[in-house]
Write a protein that holds these residues in place. Structure first.
Motif, PDB file in Angstrom:
ATOM      1  N   GLU A  96      -9.078   0.535   3.607  1.00  0.00           N
ATOM      2  CA  GLU A  96     -10.008   0.615   2.122  1.00  0.00           C
ATOM      3  C   GLU A  96      -9.073   0.981   1.866  1.00  0.00           C
ATOM      4  O   GLU A  96      -9.361   0.578   0.439  1.00  0.00           O
ATOM      5  CB  GLU A  96     -11.783   1.048   3.249  1.00  0.00           C
TER       6      GLU A  96
ATOM      7  N   GLN B  75      -8.183  -0.815  -2.807  1.00  0.00           N
ATOM      8  CA  GLN B  75      -8.396  -0.426  -3.980  1.00  0.00           C
ATOM      9  C   GLN B  75      -7.156  -0.111  -4.515  1.00  0.00           C
ATOM     10  O   GLN B  75      -7.016  -0.575  -6.071  1.00  0.00           O
ATOM     11  CB  GLN B  75      -9.062   1.757  -3.725  1.00  0.00           C
TER      12      GLN B  75
ATOM     13  N   VAL C 168      -7.645  -6.718   3.351  1.00  0.00           N
ATOM     14  CA  VAL C 168      -8.682  -6.517   4.558  1.00  0.00           C
ATOM     15  C   VAL C 168      -8.410  -8.059   5.297  1.00  0.00           C
ATOM     16  O   VAL C 168      -9.241  -6.896   6.187  1.00  0.00           O
ATOM     17  CB  VAL C 168      -9.853  -7.447   3.821  1.00  0.00           C
TER      18      VAL C 168
ATOM     19  N   ARG D 108      -6.974  -5.188   7.672  1.00  0.00           N
ATOM     20  CA  ARG D 108      -7.699  -4.501   8.184  1.00  0.00           C
ATOM     21  C   ARG D 108      -8.583  -5.377   9.847  1.00  0.00           C
ATOM     22  O   ARG D 108      -8.640  -4.103  10.728  1.00  0.00           O
ATOM     23  CB  ARG D 108      -9.122  -3.484   7.605  1.00  0.00           C
TER      24      ARG D 108
END
Length: 203
Positions: free
Chosen positions: A96, A100, A177, A180
């Motif tokens: 996350e 960002q 994403v 992850r």
């Protein structure tokens, strides 16, 4: 925009001068590349006279090293704080945070890999900072993976580095994403083995 020139009636202390030089160096080196930016450019953007620049940083290598060292401290502190705040899901917190970072308008990839790509095994001081930064990142991920999971930590490191490279070419959170999702698969597989999983074998 170049920094405002110094007022001779209000001399600047060395710490403030260093900050202005490093701010200018970081903005220029990260955006345009180390080799493309000369010391005259740093002088112009920082507003620090060339003579004082060379007194504080006698060679370009010392300025590059200082820039990377400061960036390392900020980068690792920010990522570490994000992991600490997301203790319930530290793996998710890492990616996350990356999402960002990748979405910032001035994102240009990993400053440390960029420096190594430009300079290779050249200046020893620069190479030492690059290696130390990657060792710190590996240690942080090893702490997340847990004791005895060195292989998982290395896999997470590869996902972080790979996502950063992809994001430099495809700005935005997408690479983080996808990385992850892959990280969760790896963690789940490792947890399965730890809990006595059979890796899909049959009796």
């Amino acid at each position: 925009m170049p920094a405002a020139p110094m007022n001779p009636m209000n001399p600047m202390d060395d710490e403030t001068a260093r900050t202005r030089l490093l701010d200018a160096a970081e903005a220029l080196f990260y955006a345009e590349g180390i080799q493309a930016v000369g010391m005259d450019r740093i002088r112009t953007e920082s507003g620090i006279p060339l003579k004082r620049l060379y007194r504080l940083y006698p060679a370009k290598e010392s300025l590059v090293t200082a820039y990377l060292e400061r960036r390392d401290r900020r980068w690792m502190a920010s990522l570490g704080a994000a992991v600490e705040a997301g203790r319930a899901d530290p793996v998710g917190a890492v990616f996350e945070w990356l999402a960002q970072w990748f979405s910032e308008p001035d994102f240009r990839g990993c400053a440390f890999l960029n420096a190594y790509g430009e300079l290779g095994a050249g200046p020893a001081g620069v190479l030492d900072v690059v290696r130390r930064h990657k060792a710190e990142l590996r240690a942080l991920l090893a702490g997340i993976a847990g004791p005895g999971r060195e292989g998982l930590a290395e896999q997470l490191l590869l996902l972080v580095e790979g996502a950063t490279v992809v994001a430099a070419l495809e700005p935005g959170p997408g690479a983080a994403v996808r990385a992850r999702e892959a990280a969760y698969v790896l963690v789940g597989a490792e947890d399965g083995r730890t809990d006595g999983g059979t890796d899909g074998g049959t009796d």
